[in-house]
Design a protein around this motif. Structure first.
Motif, PDB file in Angstrom:
ATOM      1  N   ASP A 279      -3.381   1.683  15.639  1.00  0.00           N
ATOM      2  CA  ASP A 279      -3.317   2.671  14.562  1.00  0.00           C
ATOM      3  C   ASP A 279      -3.171   1.987  13.205  1.00  0.00           C
ATOM      4  OD1 ASP A 279      -3.635   5.063  15.879  1.00  0.00           O
ATOM      5  OD2 ASP A 279      -1.492   5.439  16.154  1.00  0.00           O
ATOM      6  N   LEU A 280      -2.294   1.001  13.149  1.00  0.00           N
ATOM      7  CA  LEU A 280      -2.048   0.325  11.871  1.00  0.00           C
ATOM      8  C   LEU A 280      -3.288  -0.412  11.375  1.00  0.00           C
ATOM      9  CD1 LEU A 280       1.612  -0.974  12.246  1.00  0.00           C
ATOM     10  CD2 LEU A 280       0.743   0.543  10.441  1.00  0.00           C
ATOM     11  N   ALA A 281      -4.043  -0.983  12.313  1.00  0.00           N
ATOM     12  CA  ALA A 281      -5.282  -1.665  11.917  1.00  0.00           C
ATOM     13  C   ALA A 281      -6.261  -0.653  11.323  1.00  0.00           C
ATOM     14  CB  ALA A 281      -5.903  -2.369  13.119  1.00  0.00           C
ATOM     15  N   ALA A 282      -6.352   0.526  11.943  1.00  0.00           N
ATOM     16  CA  ALA A 282      -7.251   1.572  11.422  1.00  0.00           C
ATOM     17  C   ALA A 282      -6.784   2.046  10.048  1.00  0.00           C
ATOM     18  CB  ALA A 282      -7.301   2.746  12.400  1.00  0.00           C
ATOM     19  N   VAL A 283      -5.476   2.161   9.877  1.00  0.00           N
ATOM     20  CA  VAL A 283      -4.934   2.581   8.581  1.00  0.00           C
ATOM     21  C   VAL A 283      -5.250   1.524   7.516  1.00  0.00           C
ATOM     22  CG1 VAL A 283      -2.796   3.048   7.288  1.00  0.00           C
ATOM     23  CG2 VAL A 283      -3.111   4.013   9.579  1.00  0.00           C
ATOM     24  N   GLY A 284      -5.121   0.259   7.903  1.00  0.00           N
ATOM     25  CA  GLY A 284      -5.447  -0.824   6.975  1.00  0.00           C
ATOM     26  C   GLY A 284      -6.915  -0.754   6.535  1.00  0.00           C
ATOM     27  N   ASP A 285      -7.800  -0.462   7.477  1.00  0.00           N
ATOM     28  CA  ASP A 285      -9.224  -0.327   7.141  1.00  0.00           C
ATOM     29  C   ASP A 285      -9.456   0.832   6.178  1.00  0.00           C
ATOM     30  OD1 ASP A 285      -9.817  -2.437   8.772  1.00  0.00           O
ATOM     31  OD2 ASP A 285     -10.504  -1.225  10.480  1.00  0.00           O
ATOM     32  N   LEU A 286      -8.793   1.951   6.462  1.00  0.00           N
ATOM     33  CA  LEU A 286      -8.911   3.125   5.599  1.00  0.00           C
ATOM     34  C   LEU A 286      -8.440   2.818   4.179  1.00  0.00           C
ATOM     35  CD1 LEU A 286      -7.588   6.401   7.285  1.00  0.00           C
ATOM     36  CD2 LEU A 286      -9.599   6.163   5.842  1.00  0.00           C
ATOM     37  N   ILE A 287      -7.317   2.131   4.096  1.00  0.00           N
ATOM     38  CA  ILE A 287      -6.752   1.802   2.785  1.00  0.00           C
ATOM     39  C   ILE A 287      -7.723   0.925   2.004  1.00  0.00           C
ATOM     40  CG2 ILE A 287      -4.957   0.413   1.658  1.00  0.00           C
ATOM     41  CD1 ILE A 287      -2.960   1.595   3.667  1.00  0.00           C
ATOM     42  N   ARG A 288      -8.257  -0.098   2.682  1.00  0.00           N
ATOM     43  CA  ARG A 288      -9.204  -0.983   1.988  1.00  0.00           C
ATOM     44  C   ARG A 288     -10.446  -0.216   1.549  1.00  0.00           C
ATOM     45  NH1 ARG A 288      -6.677  -4.705   5.109  1.00  0.00           N
ATOM     46  NH2 ARG A 288      -7.806  -4.028   6.965  1.00  0.00           N
ATOM     47  N   ALA A 289     -10.954   0.664   2.423  1.00  0.00           N
ATOM     48  CA  ALA A 289     -12.164   1.431   2.080  1.00  0.00           C
ATOM     49  C   ALA A 289     -11.903   2.359   0.897  1.00  0.00           C
ATOM     50  CB  ALA A 289     -12.645   2.233   3.286  1.00  0.00           C
ATOM     51  N   ARG A 290     -10.743   2.981   0.867  1.00  0.00           N
ATOM     52  CA  ARG A 290     -10.484   3.992  -0.151  1.00  0.00           C
ATOM     53  C   ARG A 290      -9.962   3.433  -1.461  1.00  0.00           C
ATOM     54  NH1 ARG A 290     -11.154   9.113   1.857  1.00  0.00           N
ATOM     55  NH2 ARG A 290     -12.280   8.901   3.825  1.00  0.00           N
ATOM     56  N   MET A 291      -9.552   2.176  -1.467  1.00  0.00           N
ATOM     57  CA  MET A 291      -9.116   1.637  -2.757  1.00  0.00           C
ATOM     58  C   MET A 291     -10.291   0.979  -3.480  1.00  0.00           C
ATOM     59  SD  MET A 291      -6.787  -1.646  -1.656  1.00  0.00           S
ATOM     60  CE  MET A 291      -7.511  -3.199  -1.104  1.00  0.00           C
ATOM     61  N   ALA A 292     -11.466   1.006  -2.844  1.00  0.00           N
ATOM     62  CA  ALA A 292     -12.647   0.431  -3.486  1.00  0.00           C
ATOM     63  C   ALA A 292     -13.067   1.285  -4.675  1.00  0.00           C
ATOM     64  CB  ALA A 292     -13.787   0.353  -2.478  1.00  0.00           C
ATOM     65  N   SER A 293     -13.785   0.688  -5.593  1.00  0.00           N
ATOM     66  CA  SER A 293     -14.368   1.414  -6.708  1.00  0.00           C
ATOM     67  C   SER A 293     -15.606   0.641  -7.114  1.00  0.00           C
ATOM     68  CB  SER A 293     -13.391   1.494  -7.877  1.00  0.00           C
ATOM     69  OG  SER A 293     -14.079   1.844  -9.059  1.00  0.00           O
TER      70      SER A 293
ATOM     71  N   HIS B 206     -17.584   0.649  -9.731  1.00  0.00           N
ATOM     72  CA  HIS B 206     -17.741   0.125 -11.088  1.00  0.00           C
ATOM     73  C   HIS B 206     -16.471  -0.452 -11.683  1.00  0.00           C
ATOM     74  CE1 HIS B 206     -21.853   1.318 -11.660  1.00  0.00           C
ATOM     75  NE2 HIS B 206     -21.580   2.508 -11.148  1.00  0.00           N
ATOM     76  N   ALA B 207     -15.335  -0.115 -11.120  1.00  0.00           N
ATOM     77  CA  ALA B 207     -14.080  -0.561 -11.731  1.00  0.00           C
ATOM     78  C   ALA B 207     -13.328  -1.504 -10.789  1.00  0.00           C
ATOM     79  CB  ALA B 207     -13.227   0.634 -12.121  1.00  0.00           C
ATOM     80  N   PRO B 208     -13.778  -2.769 -10.737  1.00  0.00           N
ATOM     81  CA  PRO B 208     -13.159  -3.724  -9.815  1.00  0.00           C
ATOM     82  C   PRO B 208     -11.664  -3.943 -10.073  1.00  0.00           C
ATOM     83  CG  PRO B 208     -14.665  -4.833 -11.352  1.00  0.00           C
ATOM     84  CD  PRO B 208     -14.877  -3.373 -11.512  1.00  0.00           C
ATOM     85  N   ARG B 209     -11.225  -3.564 -11.265  1.00  0.00           N
ATOM     86  CA  ARG B 209      -9.799  -3.693 -11.569  1.00  0.00           C
ATOM     87  C   ARG B 209      -8.955  -2.903 -10.559  1.00  0.00           C
ATOM     88  NH1 ARG B 209      -7.336  -4.581 -16.524  1.00  0.00           N
ATOM     89  NH2 ARG B 209      -9.001  -6.088 -16.620  1.00  0.00           N
ATOM     90  N   ILE B 210      -9.521  -1.782 -10.079  1.00  0.00           N
ATOM     91  CA  ILE B 210      -8.756  -0.923  -9.171  1.00  0.00           C
ATOM     92  C   ILE B 210      -8.417  -1.626  -7.848  1.00  0.00           C
ATOM     93  CG2 ILE B 210      -8.852   1.199  -7.786  1.00  0.00           C
ATOM     94  CD1 ILE B 210     -10.284   2.526 -10.156  1.00  0.00           C
ATOM     95  N   PRO B 211      -9.427  -2.123  -7.095  1.00  0.00           N
ATOM     96  CA  PRO B 211      -9.060  -2.831  -5.862  1.00  0.00           C
ATOM     97  C   PRO B 211      -8.265  -4.110  -6.114  1.00  0.00           C
ATOM     98  CG  PRO B 211     -11.444  -2.903  -6.252  1.00  0.00           C
ATOM     99  CD  PRO B 211     -10.879  -1.920  -7.209  1.00  0.00           C
ATOM    100  N   GLU B 212      -8.505  -4.772  -7.237  1.00  0.00           N
ATOM    101  CA  GLU B 212      -7.725  -5.981  -7.540  1.00  0.00           C
ATOM    102  C   GLU B 212      -6.236  -5.675  -7.606  1.00  0.00           C
ATOM    103  OE1 GLU B 212     -11.151  -7.749 -10.484  1.00  0.00           O
ATOM    104  OE2 GLU B 212      -9.109  -7.644 -11.297  1.00  0.00           O
ATOM    105  N   VAL B 213      -5.916  -4.679  -8.447  1.00  0.00           N
ATOM    106  CA  VAL B 213      -4.504  -4.345  -8.657  1.00  0.00           C
ATOM    107  C   VAL B 213      -3.893  -3.806  -7.356  1.00  0.00           C
ATOM    108  CG1 VAL B 213      -2.920  -2.773  -9.862  1.00  0.00           C
ATOM    109  CG2 VAL B 213      -4.770  -3.885 -11.118  1.00  0.00           C
ATOM    110  N   THR B 214      -4.644  -2.938  -6.675  1.00  0.00           N
ATOM    111  CA  THR B 214      -4.118  -2.336  -5.453  1.00  0.00           C
ATOM    112  C   THR B 214      -3.889  -3.397  -4.381  1.00  0.00           C
ATOM    113  OG1 THR B 214      -5.403  -0.383  -6.003  1.00  0.00           O
ATOM    114  CG2 THR B 214      -4.470  -0.464  -3.807  1.00  0.00           C
ATOM    115  N   ALA B 215      -4.877  -4.263  -4.221  1.00  0.00           N
ATOM    116  CA  ALA B 215      -4.776  -5.286  -3.181  1.00  0.00           C
ATOM    117  C   ALA B 215      -3.576  -6.195  -3.430  1.00  0.00           C
ATOM    118  CB  ALA B 215      -6.054  -6.112  -3.123  1.00  0.00           C
TER     119      ALA B 215
END
Lengths: 333, 333
Positions: free
Chosen positions: B21-35, B37-46
């Motif tokens: 479950d946690l691995a799936a949640v991690g995948d979801l988080i990575r997919a949804r923090m993408a943007s 045009h605004a790479p700043r978003i995944p940078e800061v979130t990651a």
């Protein structure tokens, strides 16, 4: 249209036509910005909410719903939702831009502090979600949560696009959709959805809101350059000084020769601005015709917005919405 | 419980039990923090998401759902929702507190700027609402939007309660519910709701989450005073220096004589702190027995949390949740 009607502005006529709905929305806003233990919340919110914005966004929701014959009261909750999202955005914007004034009054970040603006903004976002959840309409929730994401993404994009000469028209459009058009679009769209309208009508309302919002923001950006004629006045040049790239500049940079490119690099990318630079920038925009082009593009969005409404039934509110679209670019023509 | 089990911490055992479950949640988080045009978003979130928090909150959602026999995947979306809300809160907290470090690394506001932290936080809030809307479960939306409002209200309350000797235990409880317990509670509760459990079970899970969260935050606040014994070390005294009123101080202020009151007034309200003041404050807390009392109150919340789980079926995850409740106060006993 009577002479009286012609003399007032379209949003003022909408205010009059929607007076009862707007009063109910005002009551909802006051009730929902309350906080038993944290009086700072209603203080900060009231400072902004009572400052007399035109409430265009909640009016769009109310007008769209009424125009579609809706006679419940969920549209009032949605209108309050939209106004809360807008107010939250303003609070955070003023922190990000380090603004000192908003609607002619000192900003909340100045009167209280950045902390209060950030946290009260968060509170209003949360309140807006509570309000929309109360409608129990999942489609509405989908539209408004998507709009919230587009708004935030656009703001981050604007942050990274500023001072960057590589900013394209596509990015500019995404920034202004985030800044203005996404909430205009959602405000109109949910009015149709809550009224149970079919896809065609809902899409038409969304198209209207998007066109209105894009044209509104483009007009604002153009006026910062003195309008299509490019005349320097006391309200011009802020974007140049803050090194923001808007459509007239993006197109002029695209067509710049080597000398012109060096000028934009120095003034926008490096931020090394001297006396006479604003005049020279304006001169470049005029020479490349990008001020007039921006006006034309904005007019095109207004035309699209108005055309979309043609499938809706005849109704005084429909006429006011059409007039409102004309009004946002009337300042340019 | 095998020897191996006893040697690992309860949240580590939960991590192992919920690994898929946690691995799936991690995948979801990575997919949804993408943007796009605004790479700043995944940078800061990651920067924050990958920094290795324990992910206790999303684990609670996953554990509650699995414990209730849930076998769909909406609980993963809810777990990602909860983690996004938490991450957004951390980003804004660090701006508000002007923090320099978080999880042993420089904070995002330091690495990028306050603007990015505010706007990326907003983006994650919006993303969290999109995710929860996707579950299509209105009750879940209601619970999580209420939690978001409680969190924001608690943060504003903390801002205005700091440095204020009139802060009551009631306000303190509201602050720590906003700071910690509201999201723990909602995380557990939605796990039960998504599994279609009856009211009794859902309420039990909510009660567990609330008790766990309150005890966790009280323990944290007590450790800042060196635990129930009150021993000054390198990790003590931050709240005193920042003039924050937590339970041991609130109770000591309540019982203060005139001299003691003057001491608190000077150090907390006026912020005039001198060498030896921390020792004297600690001495007052020990003399009034408020450190031990705080430990007892925290233990009481743990007992409530554990008792609530008794109506749930026997299950290894139930045992881990019980152990987790013990673990948050084990540091004190």
């Amino acid at each position: 249209m009577s002479l009286d009607d012609a003399a007032t502005k379209p949003h003022e006529r909408m205010q009059a036509a929607l007076a009862d709905d707007l009063a109910a929305v005002g009551d909802l806003i006051r009730a929902r910005m309350a906080s038993q233990h944290a009086p700072r919340i209603p203080e900060v919110t009231a400072h902004l909410v009572e400052a007399g914005g035109k409430r265009v966004r909640p009016m769009l929701t109310l007008a769209a719903a009424r125009l579609c014959g809706y006679d419940g009261d969920a549209h009032q909750k949605l209108a309050a939702t939209v106004e809360f999202i807008h107010t939250a955005t303003l609070l955070h914007d003023d922190v990000v831009d380090e603004s000192q004034k908003r609607r002619g009054r000192p900003t909340a970040n100045l009167l209280w502090d950045n902390k209060s603006s950030v946290l009260v903004g968060d509170y209003l976002f949360a309140r807006s979600f509570q309000l929309m959840v109360e409608t129990g309409n999942l489609r509405v929730l989908n539209i408004l949560s998507n709009a919230a994401a587009t708004i935030a993404e656009g703001e981050v994009l604007q942050l990274t696009a500023a001072m960057n000469l590589a900013t394209t028209e596509e990015i500019y459009l995404q920034v202004i959709r985030g800044k203005t058009a996404a909430l205009f679009e959602a405000a109109c769209e949910v009015g149709g959805v809550i009224s149970g309208q079919d896809e065609r009508v809902v899409t038409a309302l969304a198209t209207y809101g998007d066109g209105l919002g894009v044209a509104f923001q483009m007009a604002d950006d153009l006026l910062d350059w003195g309008g299509a004629g490019g005349e320097i006045g006391k309200n011009t040049g802020d974007d140049f000084r803050e090194r923001k790239l808007t459509l007239p500049v993006i197109r002029a940079v695209e067509r710049a020769d080597a000398d012109e490119r060096a000028f934009w690099k120095r003034t926008i990318e490096k931020g090394d601005q001297q006396d006479g630079d604003l005049e020279q920038a304006m001169d470049l925009l005029r020479r490349h015709g990008t001020l007039e082009e921006t006006r034309d593009v904005a007019n095109g969005h207004v035309a699209n917005a108005k055309a979309a409404l043609s499938i809706l039934p005849e109704h005084p509110l429909r006429e006011m919405m059409i007039d409102l679209a004309d009004y946002v670019v009337a300042r340019l023509n």
